[in-house]
Design a protein around this motif. Structure first.
Motif, PDB file in Angstrom:
ATOM      1  N   ALA A   1      79.617 -47.390 -21.154  1.00  0.00           N
ATOM      2  CA  ALA A   1      80.905 -47.801 -20.627  1.00  0.00           C
ATOM      3  C   ALA A   1      81.454 -46.372 -19.683  1.00  0.00           C
ATOM      4  CB  ALA A   1      81.800 -47.652 -21.788  1.00  0.00           C
ATOM      5  N   LEU A   2      81.198 -45.403 -19.719  1.00  0.00           N
ATOM      6  CA  LEU A   2      81.424 -44.302 -18.820  1.00  0.00           C
ATOM      7  C   LEU A   2      80.792 -44.355 -17.689  1.00  0.00           C
ATOM      8  CD1 LEU A   2      82.750 -41.282 -18.626  1.00  0.00           C
ATOM      9  CD2 LEU A   2      80.734 -40.312 -19.566  1.00  0.00           C
ATOM     10  N   SER A   3      79.516 -44.754 -17.642  1.00  0.00           N
ATOM     11  CA  SER A   3      78.677 -44.914 -16.477  1.00  0.00           C
ATOM     12  C   SER A   3      79.407 -46.152 -15.555  1.00  0.00           C
ATOM     13  CB  SER A   3      77.284 -45.271 -16.731  1.00  0.00           C
ATOM     14  OG  SER A   3      76.622 -44.408 -17.291  1.00  0.00           O
ATOM     15  N   GLN A   4      79.776 -47.039 -16.310  1.00  0.00           N
ATOM     16  CA  GLN A   4      80.444 -48.244 -15.311  1.00  0.00           C
ATOM     17  C   GLN A   4      81.970 -47.613 -14.875  1.00  0.00           C
ATOM     18  OE1 GLN A   4      80.919 -51.277 -18.222  1.00  0.00           O
ATOM     19  NE2 GLN A   4      78.862 -51.933 -18.176  1.00  0.00           N
ATOM     20  N   GLU A   5      82.615 -47.008 -15.444  1.00  0.00           N
ATOM     21  CA  GLU A   5      83.708 -46.156 -15.092  1.00  0.00           C
ATOM     22  C   GLU A   5      83.332 -45.370 -13.950  1.00  0.00           C
ATOM     23  OE1 GLU A   5      87.814 -44.523 -17.187  1.00  0.00           O
ATOM     24  OE2 GLU A   5      85.720 -44.035 -17.916  1.00  0.00           O
ATOM     25  N   LEU A   6      82.394 -44.466 -14.146  1.00  0.00           N
ATOM     26  CA  LEU A   6      81.899 -43.473 -12.976  1.00  0.00           C
ATOM     27  C   LEU A   6      81.779 -44.250 -11.635  1.00  0.00           C
ATOM     28  CD1 LEU A   6      81.342 -40.820 -11.780  1.00  0.00           C
ATOM     29  CD2 LEU A   6      79.269 -40.911 -12.988  1.00  0.00           C
ATOM     30  N   THR A   7      80.914 -45.548 -11.972  1.00  0.00           N
ATOM     31  CA  THR A   7      80.296 -46.297 -10.777  1.00  0.00           C
ATOM     32  C   THR A   7      81.653 -46.670 -10.072  1.00  0.00           C
ATOM     33  OG1 THR A   7      78.477 -46.892 -11.581  1.00  0.00           O
ATOM     34  CG2 THR A   7      79.143 -48.243  -9.947  1.00  0.00           C
ATOM     35  N   ALA A   8      82.620 -47.267 -10.633  1.00  0.00           N
ATOM     36  CA  ALA A   8      83.887 -47.738  -9.996  1.00  0.00           C
ATOM     37  C   ALA A   8      84.599 -46.537  -9.254  1.00  0.00           C
ATOM     38  CB  ALA A   8      84.602 -48.363 -11.188  1.00  0.00           C
ATOM     39  N   ALA A   9      84.577 -45.576  -9.896  1.00  0.00           N
ATOM     40  CA  ALA A   9      85.267 -44.439  -9.153  1.00  0.00           C
ATOM     41  C   ALA A   9      84.580 -44.049  -7.875  1.00  0.00           C
ATOM     42  CB  ALA A   9      85.418 -43.164 -10.215  1.00  0.00           C
ATOM     43  N   LEU A  10      83.404 -43.737  -8.049  1.00  0.00           N
ATOM     44  CA  LEU A  10      82.588 -43.511  -6.848  1.00  0.00           C
ATOM     45  C   LEU A  10      82.879 -44.456  -5.672  1.00  0.00           C
ATOM     46  CD1 LEU A  10      79.590 -41.782  -8.332  1.00  0.00           C
ATOM     47  CD2 LEU A  10      81.316 -40.532  -7.418  1.00  0.00           C
ATOM     48  N   ARG A  11      82.732 -45.664  -5.995  1.00  0.00           N
ATOM     49  CA  ARG A  11      82.854 -46.558  -4.785  1.00  0.00           C
ATOM     50  C   ARG A  11      84.073 -46.731  -4.489  1.00  0.00           C
ATOM     51  NH1 ARG A  11      78.237 -51.090  -6.924  1.00  0.00           N
ATOM     52  NH2 ARG A  11      76.565 -49.697  -6.594  1.00  0.00           N
ATOM     53  N   ALA A  12      85.161 -46.619  -5.182  1.00  0.00           N
ATOM     54  CA  ALA A  12      86.434 -46.713  -4.549  1.00  0.00           C
ATOM     55  C   ALA A  12      86.760 -45.316  -3.788  1.00  0.00           C
ATOM     56  CB  ALA A  12      87.475 -46.467  -5.931  1.00  0.00           C
ATOM     57  N   ALA A  13      86.156 -44.281  -3.965  1.00  0.00           N
ATOM     58  CA  ALA A  13      86.276 -42.970  -3.167  1.00  0.00           C
ATOM     59  C   ALA A  13      85.382 -43.352  -1.859  1.00  0.00           C
ATOM     60  CB  ALA A  13      85.564 -41.927  -3.956  1.00  0.00           C
TER      61      ALA A  13
END
Length: 478
Positions: free
Chosen positions: A157-169
């Motif tokens: 779940a943390l990995s999915q959240e991190l992926t979303a944050a990086l792609r938003a950036a």
């Protein structure tokens, strides 16, 4: 492949992956050099195109090239400054990633922005598969701890959240145009005796301009790449592309503890003079360990060949490599060094290692019909500081200390002593509740250090039998 077809496939790759490469470089802290880095990667691929046919291999080459060129132009030990986003939770995740040591931030960005893991990620990062997996696991555990996400929150779940944050950036980064690509390819083609027809060059140029306008329209211009400083003579140009030293990074090499004969791993940067296996085993023979409490049981010598057939690995060494191995105990340590180094490096959990000496039979202690294999965790220590390594030089500020410990032992404490001032910090580390694939519990500790020389010591008070186990490293902070 016909030479005049080369610009076509290269431009198609750039159309598909150029914007993502540019954004990756920006996320890795090399925004001012992103244009040059991407072009350098493309031109390097152009030179190797006739040897690299698989499209996936070509893309991985570009990603690897971009990652290491970005690292080369970034200030050493400089933290990554990720672009801000509007979502509060995503911004918190990005801020914590930026606060991690650069190598930890880097592997999180590369793996989760590109969505690559396992052997593919290891290839891009130029690491062994197991070493890459361990580094990523420690980085994720540290990110989870600093975010305050409890152990009950799955890493997936943390990995999915991190992926979303990086792609938003990444979406806040404006992709540059490509109007110089056709001209540079034409120049490369002229140098190699492969001239691009004027009509094709014109079409490529028009396509590049259209693509640049389209990308500019589809991306938010919130972050505009800074104008390069042409006065800095050390910066690369298209005519003199960035070069990368031929170095294999973080190669696992197992040495022997002088006090207890157990195996300790060091991650070494080694010259890329042959295969990774030959480089690692050559280090066992000829490279002194960083930690003075470690040694190698081998004598100086040469690695003549390393042949892998399934789980069978045949190592041919020069006869002088065996010269100083005079006791059964030293022979056992020497065999273990190579078996455990090869197991981790090749990703073979249970290898069968066979030895040769100058292509013929080795000394009796190195002969077997079944092959020498791992002995589980028996030769390994109970406690281990995995980072920093002994005599590492790090920048002043927050320092992340990581390691592993065998389950079922007593309380673990970390002490950091300023050797000049004789002052000491006592730190309680965060220890994972579960064990990893190798049976270790991973621990992390954080210390705020000013310039100086420090002794970092991990200590476990054993419950049964009663006693103390320690491991220490000396670190230079500048």
């Amino acid at each position: 492949m016909a030479s005049d077809d080369a610009p076509d496939w290269l431009v198609r790759i750039h159309e598909e992956h150029g914007a993502a490469l540019h954004r990756l470089v920006v996320l890795l802290g090399a925004e001012e050099e992103s244009g040059r880095i991407v072009r350098s990667a493309l031109l390097a691929l152009h030179r190797r195109g006739h040897r690299m046919i698989d499209p996936a291999e070509r893309v991985e080459f570009l990603q690897e090239h971009a990652v290491h060129l970005a690292r080369a132009v970034r200030e050493p030990q400089a933290p990554l400054a990720l672009p801000p986003v509007d979502d509060a939770r995503q911004q918190q995740v990005l801020q914590v990633v930026s606060s991690l040591p650069p190598r930890a931030s880097e592997i999180l960005v590369v793996s989760h922005y590109l969505a690559v893991f396992g052997p593919e990620l290891a290839g891009i990062m130029r690491l062994s598969v197991r070493g890459c997996n361990q580094r990523l696991e420690i980085a994720l555990e540290t990110l989870r701890a600093r975010l305050g996400s409890g152990k009950e929150r799955p890493l997936e779940a943390l990995s999915q959240e991190l992926t979303a944050a990086l792609r938003a950036a990444a979406r806040t980064v404006q992709a540059p145009g490509t109007d110089t690509l056709a001209a540079e390819l034409a120049e490369v083609g002229d140098t190699q005796g492969r001239r691009i027809g004027s009509r094709l060059a014109t079409l490529l140029l028009l396509a590049a301009v259209v693509l640049g306008l389209l990308l500019a329209a589809l991306t938010r211009p919130a972050v505009t790449p800074a104008e390069p400083d042409h006065s800095a003579s050390a910066r690369p140009t298209a005519e003199a592309p960035l070069s990368i030293a031929a170095v294999l990074q973080d190669v696992p090499v197992y040495y022997v503890g002088r006090a207890d004969g157990r195996l300790f791993r060091e991650l070494r940067d080694l010259p890329a003079t042959g295969s990774m296996s030959e480089a690692a085993l050559g280090a066992l023979l000829n490279v002194a360990p960083l930690d003075p409490e470690y040694e190698s049981a081998w004598s100086p010598g040469q690695v003549l060949s390393v042949e892998v057939d399934g789980d069978a690995v045949t190592v041919d060494l020069s006869a002088n490599a065996y010269a100083e191995i005079l006791t059964p105990l030293r022979a056992l340590s020497a065999r273990r060094q190579m078996v455990y180094t090869l197991a981790e490096l090749l990703g073979i959990p249970e290898p069968r290692v066979f030895f040769l000496a100058d292509g013929g039979p080795p000394p009796p202690e190195f002969r077997t019909g079944e092959g020498f294999g791992r002995e589980g965790s028996t030769p390994l220590p109970q406690l281990w500081i995995t980072d920093p390594q002994n005599l590492d030089q790090v920048a002043a500020g927050p320092i992340l200390i990581t390691g592993v410990v065998k389950p079922g032992l007593g309380e673990l404490t970390i002490t950091v002593t300023d050797t000049a001032a004789a002052t000491q910090q006592r730190i309680t580390p965060q220890v994972s509740e579960s064990v990893n694939a190798d049976g270790w519990r991973v621990w992390t500790a954080r210390a705020e250090l000013t310039p100086g020389t420090y002794d970092v010591k991990a200590t476990v008070q054993l419950i049964e039998p009663v006693g103390v186990v320690t491991e220490n490293k000396v670190v230079e902070v500048s």
